[in-house]
Design a protein around this motif. Structure first.
Motif, mmCIF file in Angstrom:
data_model
loop_
_atom_site.group_PDB
_atom_site.id
_atom_site.type_symbol
_atom_site.label_atom_id
_atom_site.label_comp_id
_atom_site.label_asym_id
_atom_site.label_seq_id
_atom_site.Cartn_x
_atom_site.Cartn_y
_atom_site.Cartn_z
ATOM 1 N N ILE A 1 29.506 42.639 39.761
ATOM 2 C CA ILE A 1 30.386 42.526 38.600
ATOM 3 C C ILE A 1 31.033 41.151 38.658
ATOM 4 O O ILE A 1 31.545 40.738 39.698
ATOM 5 C CB ILE A 1 31.478 43.612 38.625
ATOM 6 C CG1 ILE A 1 30.848 45.001 38.705
ATOM 7 C CG2 ILE A 1 32.372 43.494 37.398
ATOM 8 C CD1 ILE A 1 31.846 46.109 38.967
ATOM 9 N N SER A 2 31.034 40.437 37.533
ATOM 10 C CA SER A 2 31.641 39.106 37.507
ATOM 11 C C SER A 2 32.665 39.015 36.393
ATOM 12 O O SER A 2 32.783 39.913 35.565
ATOM 13 C CB SER A 2 30.561 38.032 37.336
ATOM 14 O OG SER A 2 29.844 38.257 36.143
ATOM 15 N N ASN A 3 33.407 37.919 36.387
ATOM 16 C CA ASN A 3 34.460 37.639 35.398
ATOM 17 C C ASN A 3 35.614 38.630 35.482
ATOM 18 O O ASN A 3 36.242 38.953 34.472
ATOM 19 C CB ASN A 3 33.893 37.599 33.973
ATOM 20 C CG ASN A 3 32.926 36.463 33.783
ATOM 21 O OD1 ASN A 3 33.071 35.411 34.391
ATOM 22 N ND2 ASN A 3 31.924 36.681 32.968
ATOM 23 N N LEU A 4 35.894 39.103 36.673
ATOM 24 C CA LEU A 4 37.046 39.989 36.853
ATOM 25 C C LEU A 4 38.329 39.166 36.870
ATOM 26 O O LEU A 4 38.357 38.061 37.408
ATOM 27 C CB LEU A 4 36.927 40.748 38.176
ATOM 28 C CG LEU A 4 35.799 41.768 38.277
ATOM 29 C CD1 LEU A 4 35.646 42.250 39.713
ATOM 30 C CD2 LEU A 4 36.075 42.936 37.357
ATOM 31 N N GLY B 1 41.967 37.882 38.133
ATOM 32 C CA GLY B 1 42.420 37.610 39.489
ATOM 33 C C GLY B 1 43.270 38.700 40.103
ATOM 34 O O GLY B 1 43.339 38.824 41.324
ATOM 35 N N ASP B 2 43.904 39.529 39.267
ATOM 36 C CA ASP B 2 44.765 40.576 39.810
ATOM 37 C C ASP B 2 44.029 41.891 40.086
ATOM 38 O O ASP B 2 44.637 42.853 40.551
ATOM 39 C CB ASP B 2 45.947 40.820 38.870
ATOM 40 C CG ASP B 2 45.517 41.330 37.503
ATOM 41 O OD1 ASP B 2 44.353 41.105 37.110
ATOM 42 O OD2 ASP B 2 46.358 41.950 36.817
ATOM 43 N N HIS C 1 34.913 39.372 46.343
ATOM 44 C CA HIS C 1 34.660 38.073 46.965
ATOM 45 C C HIS C 1 35.861 37.152 46.778
ATOM 46 O O HIS C 1 36.467 37.124 45.709
ATOM 47 C CB HIS C 1 33.397 37.446 46.368
ATOM 48 C CG HIS C 1 32.193 38.332 46.515
ATOM 49 N ND1 HIS C 1 31.345 38.257 47.581
ATOM 50 C CD2 HIS C 1 31.724 39.343 45.743
ATOM 51 C CE1 HIS C 1 30.398 39.164 47.450
ATOM 52 N NE2 HIS C 1 30.602 39.846 46.337
ATOM 53 N N TYR C 2 36.171 36.392 47.832
ATOM 54 C CA TYR C 2 37.333 35.510 47.835
ATOM 55 C C TYR C 2 36.934 34.091 48.231
ATOM 56 O O TYR C 2 35.949 33.880 48.947
ATOM 57 C CB TYR C 2 38.394 36.008 48.826
ATOM 58 C CG TYR C 2 38.963 37.355 48.464
ATOM 59 C CD1 TYR C 2 40.044 37.455 47.600
ATOM 60 C CD2 TYR C 2 38.420 38.523 48.972
ATOM 61 C CE1 TYR C 2 40.576 38.687 47.258
ATOM 62 C CE2 TYR C 2 38.938 39.764 48.630
ATOM 63 C CZ TYR C 2 40.011 39.837 47.770
ATOM 64 O OH TYR C 2 40.527 41.060 47.430
ATOM 65 N N THR C 3 37.723 33.104 47.799
ATOM 66 C CA THR C 3 37.519 31.724 48.224
ATOM 67 C C THR C 3 38.075 31.569 49.633
ATOM 68 O O THR C 3 38.727 32.474 50.157
ATOM 69 C CB THR C 3 38.251 30.733 47.295
ATOM 70 O OG1 THR C 3 39.659 30.946 47.420
ATOM 71 C CG2 THR C 3 37.813 30.888 45.850
ATOM 72 N N LYS D 1 41.845 33.303 47.395
ATOM 73 C CA LYS D 1 41.949 33.641 45.978
ATOM 74 C C LYS D 1 40.670 34.345 45.537
ATOM 75 O O LYS D 1 39.571 33.977 45.937
ATOM 76 C CB LYS D 1 42.151 32.361 45.173
ATOM 77 C CG LYS D 1 42.355 32.597 43.705
ATOM 78 C CD LYS D 1 42.556 31.284 42.962
ATOM 79 C CE LYS D 1 42.646 31.567 41.480
ATOM 80 N NZ LYS D 1 42.631 30.356 40.688
ATOM 81 N N SER D 2 40.811 35.364 44.703
ATOM 82 C CA SER D 2 39.661 36.113 44.206
ATOM 83 C C SER D 2 38.754 35.203 43.376
ATOM 84 O O SER D 2 39.225 34.416 42.553
ATOM 85 C CB SER D 2 40.110 37.292 43.356
ATOM 86 O OG SER D 2 38.992 37.915 42.742
ATOM 87 N N THR D 3 37.442 35.344 43.563
ATOM 88 C CA THR D 3 36.481 34.594 42.753
ATOM 89 C C THR D 3 36.157 35.333 41.462
ATOM 90 O O THR D 3 35.457 34.796 40.608
ATOM 91 C CB THR D 3 35.167 34.360 43.525
ATOM 92 O OG1 THR D 3 34.573 35.620 43.829
ATOM 93 C CG2 THR D 3 35.395 33.549 44.776
ATOM 94 N N GLY D 4 36.636 36.576 41.345
ATOM 95 C CA GLY D 4 36.349 37.369 40.154
ATOM 96 C C GLY D 4 34.994 38.042 40.215
ATOM 97 O O GLY D 4 34.452 38.467 39.203
ATOM 98 N N VAL D 5 34.442 38.156 41.416
ATOM 99 C CA VAL D 5 33.127 38.770 41.605
ATOM 100 C C VAL D 5 33.254 39.906 42.611
ATOM 101 O O VAL D 5 33.891 39.736 43.657
ATOM 102 C CB VAL D 5 32.089 37.736 42.104
ATOM 103 C CG1 VAL D 5 30.747 38.399 42.375
ATOM 104 C CG2 VAL D 5 31.937 36.603 41.113
ATOM 105 N N ALA D 6 32.649 41.043 42.282
ATOM 106 C CA ALA D 6 32.655 42.193 43.186
ATOM 107 C C ALA D 6 31.239 42.751 43.296
ATOM 108 O O ALA D 6 30.482 42.730 42.324
ATOM 109 C CB ALA D 6 33.595 43.276 42.677
#
Length: 130
Positions: free
Chosen positions: A65-68, A70-71, A94-96, A100-105
């Motif tokens: 899943i992408s474009n999630l 940040g919260d 996934h985190y940097t 910080k969240s990359t918005g990908v799970a």
């Protein structure tokens, strides 16, 4: 050096085999051993086979899943997928390197085919008006 000269270190034997010497043919260099001349142009690279698309009807058990926003956290993704699709084995957000969240799970479902269900339900869809 004779081929029976085994008292020398391996490095010396290897160096001696690669040496060239002047022969009786007018001072032209000859090489020892069977050395093939180099090709002027390298052989063309072989085409890389294209991976085949998964056959229609394949039962996926994992989605990305992408474009999630940040919260969004792993618990929220797990709750949504379990309540609307089916049992979830694991969720990895996934985190940097800065945390910080990359918005990908990545979601791994317990049942085969649930990945296809999730894709059908959520592909290119807005969740919570975001």
């Amino acid at each position: 050096m004779s081929s029976m000269d085994i008292d020398q270190p391996l490095e010396d034997i290897i160096k001696a085999k690669g040496r060239t010497k002047k022969g009786k043919n007018g001072g032209k260099l000859q090489s020892r051993g069977n050395i093939q001349p180099r090709a002027r142009h390298p052989a063309p690279a072989k085409a890389t086979p294209v991976p085949k698309a998964r056959p229609v009807g394949a039962e996926a058990s994992k989605i990305i899943i992408s474009n999630l926003p940040g919260d969004v956290n792993e618990a929220a993704v797990r709750d949504l997928m379990q309540s609307t699709v089916g049992p979830v084995k694991s969720v990895q957000l996934h985190y940097t390197s800065a945390g910080k969240s990359t918005g990908v799970a990545t979601v791994l479902f317990r049942n085969k085919g649930d990945g296809n269900k999730a894709h059908a339900a959520y592909h290119n869809r807005m969740v919570d008006n975001r």
